[in-house]
Design an enzyme around this catalytic site. Sequence first.
Site, PDB file in Angstrom:
ATOM      1  N   TYR A  76       3.577   9.843   8.770  1.00 14.97           N
ATOM      2  CA  TYR A  76       2.184   9.717   8.333  1.00 14.97           C
ATOM      3  C   TYR A  76       1.406  10.981   8.710  1.00 14.97           C
ATOM      4  CZ  TYR A  76      -2.576   7.664   8.272  1.00 14.97           C
ATOM      5  OH  TYR A  76      -3.904   7.394   8.038  1.00 14.97           O
ATOM      6  N   LYS A 125      -0.782  13.782   6.500  1.00 16.45           N
ATOM      7  CA  LYS A 125      -2.219  13.960   6.696  1.00 16.45           C
ATOM      8  C   LYS A 125      -2.552  15.404   7.075  1.00 16.45           C
ATOM      9  CE  LYS A 125      -3.477   9.877   5.531  1.00 16.45           C
ATOM     10  NZ  LYS A 125      -4.242   9.699   4.284  1.00 16.45           N
TER      11      LYS A 125
HETATM   12  N1  NAD Z   1      -7.905   2.878   9.132  1.00 16.42           N
HETATM   13  C1  NAD Z   1      -7.824   3.954   9.899  1.00 16.42           C
HETATM   14  O1  NAD Z   1      -7.911   3.873  11.135  1.00 16.42           O
HETATM   15  C2  NAD Z   1      -7.643   5.301   9.267  1.00 16.42           C
HETATM   16  C3  NAD Z   1      -7.739   6.424  10.112  1.00 16.42           C
HETATM   17  C4  NAD Z   1      -7.579   7.678   9.576  1.00 16.42           C
HETATM   18  C5  NAD Z   1      -7.347   7.834   8.216  1.00 16.42           C
HETATM   19  N2  NAD Z   1      -7.260   6.730   7.417  1.00 16.42           N
HETATM   20  C6  NAD Z   1      -7.028   6.976   5.987  1.00 16.42           C
HETATM   21  O2  NAD Z   1      -8.100   6.402   5.257  1.00 16.42           O
HETATM   22  C7  NAD Z   1      -7.630   6.021   3.961  1.00 16.42           C
HETATM   23  C8  NAD Z   1      -7.982   4.570   3.715  1.00 16.42           C
HETATM   24  O3  NAD Z   1      -7.278   3.780   4.669  1.00 16.42           O
HETATM   25  P1  NAD Z   1      -7.651   2.274   5.049  1.00 16.42           P
HETATM   26  O4  NAD Z   1      -7.573   2.181   6.513  1.00 16.42           O
HETATM   27  O5  NAD Z   1      -8.852   1.864   4.311  1.00 16.42           O
HETATM   28  O6  NAD Z   1      -6.338   1.543   4.492  1.00 16.42           O
HETATM   29  P2  NAD Z   1      -6.130   0.179   3.714  1.00 16.42           P
HETATM   30  O7  NAD Z   1      -4.692  -0.143   3.910  1.00 16.42           O
HETATM   31  O8  NAD Z   1      -7.156  -0.821   4.108  1.00 16.42           O
HETATM   32  O9  NAD Z   1      -6.388   0.597   2.198  1.00 16.42           O
HETATM   33  C9  NAD Z   1      -5.512   1.448   1.511  1.00 16.42           C
HETATM   34  C10 NAD Z   1      -5.562   1.084   0.046  1.00 16.42           C
HETATM   35  O10 NAD Z   1      -4.685   1.989  -0.632  1.00 16.42           O
HETATM   36  C11 NAD Z   1      -3.985   1.252  -1.612  1.00 16.42           C
HETATM   37  N3  NAD Z   1      -2.735   1.941  -1.945  1.00 16.42           N
HETATM   38  C12 NAD Z   1      -1.610   2.007  -1.193  1.00 16.42           C
HETATM   39  N4  NAD Z   1      -0.661   2.666  -1.882  1.00 16.42           N
HETATM   40  C13 NAD Z   1      -1.208   3.024  -3.068  1.00 16.42           C
HETATM   41  C14 NAD Z   1      -0.707   3.699  -4.206  1.00 16.42           C
HETATM   42  N5  NAD Z   1       0.559   4.145  -4.258  1.00 16.42           N
HETATM   43  N6  NAD Z   1      -1.528   3.887  -5.269  1.00 16.42           N
HETATM   44  C15 NAD Z   1      -2.802   3.419  -5.235  1.00 16.42           C
HETATM   45  N7  NAD Z   1      -3.325   2.761  -4.192  1.00 16.42           N
HETATM   46  C16 NAD Z   1      -2.528   2.565  -3.113  1.00 16.42           C
HETATM   47  C17 NAD Z   1      -3.736  -0.104  -0.957  1.00 16.42           C
HETATM   48  O11 NAD Z   1      -3.415  -1.097  -1.924  1.00 16.42           O
HETATM   49  C18 NAD Z   1      -5.059  -0.344  -0.236  1.00 16.42           C
HETATM   50  O12 NAD Z   1      -5.982  -1.037  -1.071  1.00 16.42           O
HETATM   51  C19 NAD Z   1      -6.127   6.285   3.978  1.00 16.42           C
HETATM   52  O13 NAD Z   1      -5.879   7.526   3.371  1.00 16.42           O
HETATM   53  C20 NAD Z   1      -5.785   6.320   5.442  1.00 16.42           C
HETATM   54  O14 NAD Z   1      -4.626   7.071   5.687  1.00 16.42           O
HETATM   55  C21 NAD Z   1      -7.406   5.476   7.910  1.00 16.42           C
END
Ligand code: NAD
Length: 269
Positions: free
Chosen positions: A164, A168
Amino acid sequence: MDATHLIDSFRVDGKVAVVVGAGSGIGRASALALAGAGATVVCADLAGDAAEETAALIGAAGGAVHAATVDIADRLAIDSLAATVVEEHGGLHVWVNTGATMVEGPFLDLAEDDLDRIISVNLKGTVFGCQAAGRIMATQATGGSIINFSSGAADTVSANISAYALCKAAVVQITKNLAFEIGKKKVRVNAVAPGFVLTGMTSRYFVRPDGSIDEEMRDAVVGPMKKFTPLRDIADPEDIATSVLFLASDASAFITGQVLRPNGGVAMS
Ligand SMILES: NC(=O)c1ccc[n+]([C@@H]2O[C@H](COP(=O)([O-])OP(=O)(O)OC[C@H]3O[C@@H](n4cnc5c(N)ncnc54)[C@H](O)[C@@H]3O)[C@@H](O)[C@H]2O)c1
C-alpha cells in the site's frame, strides 16, 4: 480580485466533478462536500450500489448528481466515464481519485498476485484517472483540478502495509510529474495525504463479519493512533473532504504539484 469576498472562491458552482471511490468514506464525504458547495457531482465506484447511495444522499439534499459503476483499474472504462461526463454535462472540471484497496502482510511474504492487484487499483488506477481527466481538461479554456489520494503511509513507516505504502508514495510522484507537464494548460494536479481516518478501510480492524463492532479492538487500534498524533485525535471523512473542496475550488488557483496533509500533525513535511 476583491479580498473581502475571497470566501466565495471556496464555492464550486457550475463545476462538474467526478469522484471515483464515492461509495464510501472519504470519497462519499468529498462528493457530498462538492455538491453542497455547488458542483454537479458524478459519484463513481466499483461498488455501484454504494455510489447510488451517495448520489441519493446528494439528491435528497437538493444537489445535482449522477452515479456510475466503474473499476478504476480498467483504463477503457475510466476513459469512457470521462467522455460520458463531458457528453452529458458539457465539461469536466474536477476529478478526485479516492478509490483504493489494501493489501496487508509482511514485506518478505508479499505475494506477486497481491502486489499486482494493489498496483492495478491504487497506482495504475490513479494514472488512468489522471490521464482520462487531464486529456479532457487540457482542451478546456477553464482547465481543471485533479485531486489524487496519497497517505500518511507515504510519509511514515508502519508494519505490514509496504505494498500500500509504495503505491501511495508513487501517487506523490505521479502528481508532481503530471502537474509539471500540464500546468501550462491550466490543469492543476495535487494530492491529499490523510492521517488515520475512520472509514471502511480502517474499520476492518474492529468490525466483525456480522457488522458489529469489537469495542476492545477499536480502542486498541484508535487509542495509539490518537496518542502518537500531535492533535491527539483521528479524523472523520469530513476532515479530509475540506481539503478536497479547497483543492477543487478556485481558492487554490495557484496551487499545483503539492501534497496537502490533513493528518493531525502525525507527519510534517
Ligand atoms: N482511511 C484512512 O485512514 C486513509 C488514510 C490515508 C489515505 N487514505 C486514502 O483515502 C482514500 C479513500 O479511502 P477511505 O478510507 O475512504 O476508504 P474506503 O474503503 O472507505 O473507500 C474506498 C472506496 O473505493 C472503492 N474502490 C475500491 N476499489 C475500487 C476500484 N478498483 N475502482 C473504483 N472504486 C474502487 C471502494 O468500493 C470504496 O467505496 C484511499 O485512496 C485511501 O488509500 C485513507
